[in-house]
Design a protein around this motif. Structure first.
Motif, short mmCIF file in Angstrom:
data_model
loop_
_atom_site.label_atom_id
_atom_site.label_comp_id
_atom_site.label_asym_id
_atom_site.label_seq_id
_atom_site.Cartn_x
_atom_site.Cartn_y
_atom_site.Cartn_z
N LEU A 330 0.82 -1.20 0.00
CA LEU A 330 0.00 0.00 0.00
C LEU A 330 0.86 1.26 0.00
O LEU A 330 0.55 2.24 -0.69
CB LEU A 330 -0.94 0.00 1.21
CG LEU A 330 -2.06 -1.05 1.20
CD1 LEU A 330 -2.88 -0.97 2.47
CD2 LEU A 330 -2.95 -0.87 -0.03
N ALA A 331 1.95 1.23 0.77
CA ALA A 331 2.86 2.38 0.78
C ALA A 331 3.45 2.60 -0.60
O ALA A 331 3.61 3.74 -1.06
CB ALA A 331 3.97 2.17 1.81
N TYR A 332 3.77 1.49 -1.27
CA TYR A 332 4.30 1.58 -2.63
C TYR A 332 3.27 2.16 -3.59
O TYR A 332 3.56 3.06 -4.38
CB TYR A 332 4.74 0.19 -3.09
CG TYR A 332 5.17 0.12 -4.54
CD1 TYR A 332 6.45 0.51 -4.92
CD2 TYR A 332 4.29 -0.32 -5.53
CE1 TYR A 332 6.85 0.46 -6.25
CE2 TYR A 332 4.67 -0.38 -6.85
CZ TYR A 332 5.96 0.01 -7.20
OH TYR A 332 6.33 -0.04 -8.53
N SER A 333 2.04 1.65 -3.52
CA SER A 333 1.00 2.08 -4.45
C SER A 333 0.62 3.54 -4.25
O SER A 333 0.38 4.27 -5.22
CB SER A 333 -0.24 1.19 -4.29
OG SER A 333 0.04 -0.14 -4.65
N LEU A 334 0.57 3.98 -2.99
CA LEU A 334 0.09 5.32 -2.69
C LEU A 334 1.16 6.38 -2.83
O LEU A 334 0.87 7.53 -3.15
CB LEU A 334 -0.52 5.37 -1.28
CG LEU A 334 -1.76 4.50 -1.07
CD1 LEU A 334 -2.18 4.53 0.40
CD2 LEU A 334 -2.91 4.99 -1.95
N ARG A 335 2.43 6.00 -2.61
CA ARG A 335 3.46 7.03 -2.62
C ARG A 335 4.82 6.59 -3.17
O ARG A 335 5.39 7.25 -4.04
CB ARG A 335 3.65 7.56 -1.19
CG ARG A 335 4.75 8.59 -1.04
CD ARG A 335 4.45 9.86 -1.85
NE ARG A 335 5.58 10.77 -1.86
CZ ARG A 335 5.59 11.91 -2.53
NH1 ARG A 335 4.51 12.28 -3.22
NH2 ARG A 335 6.66 12.70 -2.50
#
Length: 505
Positions: A330-335
């Motif tokens: 999720l951290a990768y996808s969002l930022r």
């Protein structure tokens, strides 16, 4: 404001002499009934309500709870609020080109073409500017949701002499009962049957493909091959003949696959505007409109729930590893995917987490050399993927890709860093053999293991050679699963591994 007052005529709103000169008033068209198009699922291959909802959450994730308050005031109110708050990329929304061509032909013949949609009027008018063949728009007004019976009443009042209506869903049956002509667009067999009971359609546009291939592509089932890494610790840890270890690892493979597929859907929802402007990602089911957004919004949380349910059955350590994988994804996808270099490092970490998950499932003690090797190898492959994308940018004359932090001139840097990481993985393999594999006595004929660094060097060199030539596809891992040379090299490594255990081929 009443629904009927939401109608506008393009000639009145835009100083376009050409359009104004070609528009004939409805009362002077004789038998040519106006053509009225639905928007969601008809002129567009998507639903603006869900598009707006996802766009709103994309830019304001913490505003999720505000939507519940809007819902309490009615669907039309929700649409009005989302239309005002969600920054939609209207020009990239997928269009049903066949329907658009049909409307252009109707307009060229002298018919007026209207858009009648349950979408909010402000949003509908902004979209209408994209289609010069439209005469006007009839839409929801923030109070009345222009769908089903409400739309039928509004159109009957607006066009008392009759109209032709193009729609796609069961709610349009009420409109077809009041229309002069029926146009079916992507209707389900049940809707088509009900529509034909009302009258014979003058045109039928078939549904786009929506079978298992579409779902498999959206869920990236082919990417599950990457999750086979979780079996590596089991094999290297000496539990090849342990049924319990195989059972736990297989269950973990399923849990990780479901989790990965769910996060792919979430990633694609986040990237919708960027994917639709990308030369290859625009063919993804969500970006193309072949998979409805509402379906993805159901499948993603369902996949997460089942994945963590399996993880809970496997025990707290497995649950923690799945949680770490989800958080990092999720951290990768969002930022983080927008940060150069950092994105490649995160991808390498996700691959290495698969090995860590395998260690937890098989309950083995694995050498840190394995995790170090994984970081170097997958760092190299991640940058190979980015290098390919940068080279494609150059080919398409793009200086910077939306949603990524790389620029057209970053190719040499990615080549240097990626190739160095690949060579580093070969070095780590050699050090592992010398420092641990040979002295440990795990293998009957460890000399056969020297094939590993040799084959690894040849394969990494091949990946970067093809990458530099522009012959590598976006994903080097997917490429390796189809490339005959890569498969042959993998066979050599498998044979060498077996020979090191049994002492002969």
């Amino acid at each position: 404001m009443s629904v009927s007052q939401q109608v506008f005529h393009r000639a009145a709103d835009r100083a376009d002499a050409t359009v104004a000169a070609t528009i004939a008033p409805a009362e002077r068209q004789g038998d040519q009934a106006p053509l009225v198009l639905d928007l969601d699922g008809t002129l567009l291959r998507t639903d603006l309500l869900y598009e707006s909802f996802v766009a709103y959450l994309r830019h304001n994730p913490l505003g999720f709870w505000r939507v519940f308050g809007w819902v309490l005031k009615g669907k039309a109110h929700v649409k009005r609020e989302l239309a005002a708050a969600a920054p939609l990329d209207l020009d990239s929304l997928p269009v049903n080109e066949d329907v658009a061509a049909y409307a252009v032909e109707a307009r060229a013949s002298g018919r007026e073409v209207y858009l009648a949609t349950a979408a909010d009027g402000d949003l509908a008018r902004r979209i209408a500017a994209r289609f010069p063949f439209l005469t006007g728009v009839i839409a929801s007004d923030g109070v009345t949701n222009l769908k089903g019976g409400h739309k039928a009443e509004a159109l009957a009042a607006q066009f008392p002499d009759g109209f032709s209506y193009a729609g796609d869903c069961r709610a349009d049956l009420a409109v077809w009962r009041t229309s002069r002509e029926i146009v079916l667009v992507g209707a389900s067999p049940a809707v088509e049957k009900a529509a034909r009971a009302i009258g014979e359609p003058v045109a039928v546009f078939p549904r786009p493909p929506s079978g298992l291939k579409v779902y498999a592509k959206a869920l990236r089932l082919h990417q599950w091959a990457k999750n086979l890494l979780i079996f590596v610790p089991l094999i290297l840890g000496g539990k090849t003949l342990d049924p319990a270890a195989w059972g736990a690892t297989t269950a973990g493979f399923l849990a990780l696959g479901l989790l990965a597929s769910a996060t792919y859907l979430l990633n694609d929802l986040t990237d919708l505007p960027d994917d639709r402007r990308h030369w290859s990602k625009r063919e993804r089911p969500l970006a193309k409109g072949s998979l409805p957004i509402r379906t993805a919004l159901i499948l993603a949380p369902l996949g997460l729930a089942v994945s963590f349910g399996i993880g809970a059955a496997l025990g707290p350590p497995a649950l923690v590893m799945l949680g770490l994988y989800l958080a990092l994804t999720l951290a990768y996808s969002l930022r983080l995917k927008r940060e150069p270099i950092v994105d490649g490092f995160v991808l390498a970490c996700l691959f290495t987490l698969r090995l860590g998950f395998g260690i937890v499932l098989a309950q083995v003690v694995t050498s840190p050399w394995l995790l170090t090797f994984s970081m170097f190898l997958f760092l190299s492959l991640s940058f190979a993927k980015r290098h390919t994308e940068v080279e494609r940018m150059v080919q398409h004359g793009i200086k910077k890709t939306a949603g990524r932090g790389y620029r057209a001139g970053d190719g040499p840097l990615l080549l240097a860093v990626g190739a160095s990481a690949g060579v580093g993985s070969v070095l780590v393999m050699v050090l592992y053999l010398i420092q641990e594999a040979f002295p440990a006595g795990y293998y009957t004929k460890p000399a056969f293991l020297w094939a590993f660094p040799a084959v690894l060097f040849l394969w990494v060199g091949r990946v970067w050679l093809l990458c530099q030539r522009g012959e590598l596809k976006d994903d080097p891992v997917a490429f390796a699963l189809k490339d005959r040379t890569s498969i042959a090299l993998g066979g050599v490594m498998a044979a060498a591994f077996l020979a090191s255990h049994i002492g002969q081929f």
